[in-house]
Design an enzyme around this catalytic site. Structure first.
Site, PDB file in Angstrom:
ATOM      1  N   TYR A   7       6.413 -14.745   1.141  1.00 27.03           N
ATOM      2  CA  TYR A   7       5.208 -15.588   1.056  1.00 27.03           C
ATOM      3  C   TYR A   7       5.599 -17.063   1.024  1.00 27.03           C
ATOM      4  CZ  TYR A   7       2.419 -11.455  -0.015  1.00 27.03           C
ATOM      5  OH  TYR A   7       1.790 -10.234   0.054  1.00 27.03           O
TER       6      TYR A   7
ATOM      7  N   LYS B 202       3.602  -6.845   5.660  1.00 25.19           N
ATOM      8  CA  LYS B 202       4.810  -7.644   5.524  1.00 25.19           C
ATOM      9  C   LYS B 202       5.746  -6.968   4.541  1.00 25.19           C
ATOM     10  CE  LYS B 202       4.899  -8.757   1.860  1.00 25.19           C
ATOM     11  NZ  LYS B 202       4.960  -7.939   0.620  1.00 25.19           N
TER      12      LYS B 202
HETATM   13  P1  NDP Z   1       3.334   2.158  -2.662  1.00 29.91           P
HETATM   14  O1  NDP Z   1       4.662   2.686  -3.082  1.00 29.91           O
HETATM   15  O2  NDP Z   1       2.275   2.068  -3.687  1.00 29.91           O
HETATM   16  O3  NDP Z   1       2.754   3.042  -1.452  1.00 29.91           O
HETATM   17  C1  NDP Z   1       3.515   3.407  -0.338  1.00 29.91           C
HETATM   18  C2  NDP Z   1       2.892   4.642   0.285  1.00 29.91           C
HETATM   19  O4  NDP Z   1       3.616   4.946   1.462  1.00 29.91           O
HETATM   20  C3  NDP Z   1       2.977   5.894  -0.582  1.00 29.91           C
HETATM   21  O5  NDP Z   1       1.927   6.017  -1.503  1.00 29.91           O
HETATM   22  C4  NDP Z   1       2.928   6.995   0.460  1.00 29.91           C
HETATM   23  O6  NDP Z   1       1.580   7.237   0.818  1.00 29.91           O
HETATM   24  C5  NDP Z   1       3.612   6.370   1.668  1.00 29.91           C
HETATM   25  N1  NDP Z   1       4.995   6.843   1.842  1.00 29.91           N
HETATM   26  C6  NDP Z   1       5.415   7.569   2.891  1.00 29.91           C
HETATM   27  N2  NDP Z   1       6.706   7.861   2.773  1.00 29.91           N
HETATM   28  C7  NDP Z   1       7.124   7.329   1.612  1.00 29.91           C
HETATM   29  C8  NDP Z   1       8.379   7.319   0.938  1.00 29.91           C
HETATM   30  N3  NDP Z   1       9.480   7.890   1.460  1.00 29.91           N
HETATM   31  N4  NDP Z   1       8.447   6.717  -0.253  1.00 29.91           N
HETATM   32  C9  NDP Z   1       7.377   6.110  -0.771  1.00 29.91           C
HETATM   33  N5  NDP Z   1       6.162   6.077  -0.171  1.00 29.91           N
HETATM   34  C10 NDP Z   1       6.032   6.692   1.011  1.00 29.91           C
HETATM   35  O7  NDP Z   1       3.582   0.747  -1.990  1.00 29.91           O
HETATM   36  P2  NDP Z   1       2.566  -0.483  -1.790  1.00 29.91           P
HETATM   37  O8  NDP Z   1       1.241   0.031  -1.436  1.00 29.91           O
HETATM   38  O9  NDP Z   1       2.682  -1.406  -2.930  1.00 29.91           O
HETATM   39  O10 NDP Z   1       3.258  -1.232  -0.535  1.00 29.91           O
HETATM   40  C11 NDP Z   1       3.191  -0.700   0.778  1.00 29.91           C
HETATM   41  C12 NDP Z   1       3.435  -1.815   1.798  1.00 29.91           C
HETATM   42  O11 NDP Z   1       2.470  -2.829   1.622  1.00 29.91           O
HETATM   43  C13 NDP Z   1       4.783  -2.510   1.682  1.00 29.91           C
HETATM   44  O12 NDP Z   1       5.227  -2.842   2.970  1.00 29.91           O
HETATM   45  C14 NDP Z   1       4.486  -3.790   0.917  1.00 29.91           C
HETATM   46  O13 NDP Z   1       5.368  -4.838   1.209  1.00 29.91           O
HETATM   47  C15 NDP Z   1       3.095  -4.098   1.414  1.00 29.91           C
HETATM   48  N6  NDP Z   1       2.303  -4.859   0.438  1.00 29.91           N
HETATM   49  C16 NDP Z   1       1.651  -5.976   0.871  1.00 29.91           C
HETATM   50  C17 NDP Z   1       0.877  -6.695  -0.002  1.00 29.91           C
HETATM   51  C18 NDP Z   1       0.094  -7.850   0.492  1.00 29.91           C
HETATM   52  O14 NDP Z   1      -0.457  -8.590  -0.314  1.00 29.91           O
HETATM   53  N7  NDP Z   1      -0.010  -8.046   1.796  1.00 29.91           N
HETATM   54  C19 NDP Z   1       0.781  -6.340  -1.420  1.00 29.91           C
HETATM   55  C20 NDP Z   1       1.442  -5.111  -1.756  1.00 29.91           C
HETATM   56  C21 NDP Z   1       2.210  -4.418  -0.844  1.00 29.91           C
HETATM   57  P3  NDP Z   1       1.043   8.722   1.067  1.00 29.91           P
HETATM   58  O15 NDP Z   1       1.173   9.427  -0.240  1.00 29.91           O
HETATM   59  O16 NDP Z   1      -0.356   8.527   1.460  1.00 29.91           O
HETATM   60  O17 NDP Z   1       1.910   9.309   2.126  1.00 29.91           O
END
Ligand code: NDP
Length: 367
Positions: free
Chosen positions: A215, A132
């Site tokens: 949420y 989401k």
């Molecule tokens: P992060 O910023 O920690 O991680 C995002 C990951 O996406 C990066 O580590 C990277 O992984 C990849 N990525 C690829 N392209 C990009 C870019 N241009 N910029 C940044 N990251 C990129 O985010 P979160 O893990 O906190 O959130 C990710 C998703 O999960 C979002 O949609 C958020 O809304 C959702 N979320 C949902 C939650 C829930 O409870 N359901 C809680 C937290 C987040 P890599 O290095 O492996 O390529």
């Protein structure tokens, strides 16, 4: 002489188990087959919550990783026993298609990347579980739903709380009107988000409404079982704080539902943690502290004719992501519709866009 204590029924209960078996030992559920997922994007959520959660899943397993950082992906794969051959980058994402072990793809990327990666995975013949908010626009959500239909694959949105026992009990209480008819809902989901963070970037689809406010919106919809018909909104975007150069700091909104329920919602990236859900009913209320947090949810109620609040007993805390992964995987394995389909994500997106329109125009927006 020692007197026999207790009733005759108690005296008949043997102290040791009569057949050397615990009366209440639960046998584990062992799935005949687990559904193989590829996790796309190894960020905070994927590494801190989702990958560990797979360890306790009954119906889901992680069999592949997609990441822009191969060294990190290799370390994660080694830690979880995933084949190094099943590590992909965004450039060779299309190769997922040839990996028959990957039956579903879990998109955990910045919001602006959800739509394209979902559509590509569906076109590759995989089911998709997408984080989401589903996407950043209504058009993107519709494109994702259409792709699932064309591919004859399912698209699920990762609304973990719809698989969580406190929220499930709250839904049941509201549906059965155990505390009378619903009148008012208050929901707030706030946190202090520091830069750098994808949530503070407009290009990456950030902002508090889609990230945490969703949420509150989703909860109001699943607790009422209705779609809102009128929406108001206020947005606060202080120029004094560089974090909020591109996205609002706080959003406050009201939703009016057809039954007459009014919901007050709020979310912020500039406050201390505050995650509360309260439903006021004709005869009392139900109240959830830590309502949207990963851990520590408590459901209490004010029941008719009772003076104090009572904590709802017997609800076991679960890992939200294990519950969600198992819920989605079981539905897919059984060939049944997922509980949180793309339509649910689209419905939230329509409300988000209406709130933004209401805030921009200063008018009530009808849905
Ligand atoms: P992060 O910023 O920690 O991680 C995002 C990951 O996406 C990066 O580590 C990277 O992984 C990849 N990525 C690829 N392209 C990009 C870019 N241009 N910029 C940044 N990251 C990129 O985010 P979160 O893990 O906190 O959130 C990710 C998703 O999960 C979002 O949609 C958020 O809304 C959702 N979320 C949902 C939650 C829930 O409870 N359901 C809680 C937290 C987040 P890599 O290095 O492996 O390529």
């Amino acid at each position: 002489m020692l007197a026999a204590a207790g009733s005759s029924a108690a005296a008949k209960t043997p102290l040791a188990p009569p057949n050397n078996q615990s009366a209440d030992a639960k046998e584990p559920t062992v799935a005949k087959k687990k559904l193989g997922f590829a996790v796309v994007g190894l960020g905070k959520l994927a590494m801190e919550e989702v990958m560990p959660a797979f360890q306790s899943c009954t119906y889901a397993e992680c069999v592949a990783l997609v990441s822009g950082h191969p060294a990190k992906a290799k370390r994660v794969a080694a830690a979880y026993g995933i084949s190094p051959d099943a590590i992909y980058g965004y450039d060779d994402y299309d190769k997922l298609k040839a990996n028959a072990k990957v039956e579903a793809v879990y998109i955990i990327l910045p919001n602006s990347m959800h739509a394209d990666h979902t559509v590509k995975a569906l076109q590759a013949g995989k089911h998709v579980l997408c984080e989401k908010p589903m996407a950043t626009s209504i058009a993107e959500c519709e494109r994702m739903i259409a792709a699932a239909k064309t591919a004859k694959k399912q698209l699920a949105i990762a609304y973990r709380l719809q698989y969580e026992p406190h929220h499930l009990r709250a839904i049941e209480i509201c549906k059965k009107q155990e505390l009378g008819a619903l009148k008012l809902i208050e929901a707030t989901n706030c946190q202090d988000t520091q830069a750098p963070n994808i949530r503070l970037s407009k290009t990456l689809g950030g902002g508090p409404l889609g990230d945490v406010g969703i949420y509150c919106i989703n909860a109001a919809r699943y607790l009422t079982g209705e779609e809102p018909v009128e929406v108001t909104g206020f947005i606060q975007q202080p120029t004094s704080d560089p974090r909020f150069a591109e996205v609002p700091e706080s959003v406050s909104f009201q939703l009016r539902f057809p039954s007459g329920v009014i919901m007050n919602g709020s979310c912020s990236f500039g406050s201390g943690d505050s995650r509360l859900l309260r439903v006021t009913t004709a005869k009392g209320y139900l109240h959830m502290d830590n309502a949207f947090a990963y851990r520590g949810i408590e459901l209490r109620m004010r029941k008719p004719g009772k003076a104090g609040d009572v904590v709802e007993p017997g609800i076991e805390a679960v890992d939200h992501f294990t519950a969600e992964l198992d819920g989605v995987a079981k539905a897919l394995l059984d060939n049944k519709p997922v509980k949180t389909p793309g339509a649910d994500g689209l419905a939230d997106m329509k409300v988000i866009k209406a709130i933004e329109e209401a805030a921009a125009s200063g008018k009530v927006v009808k849905l």
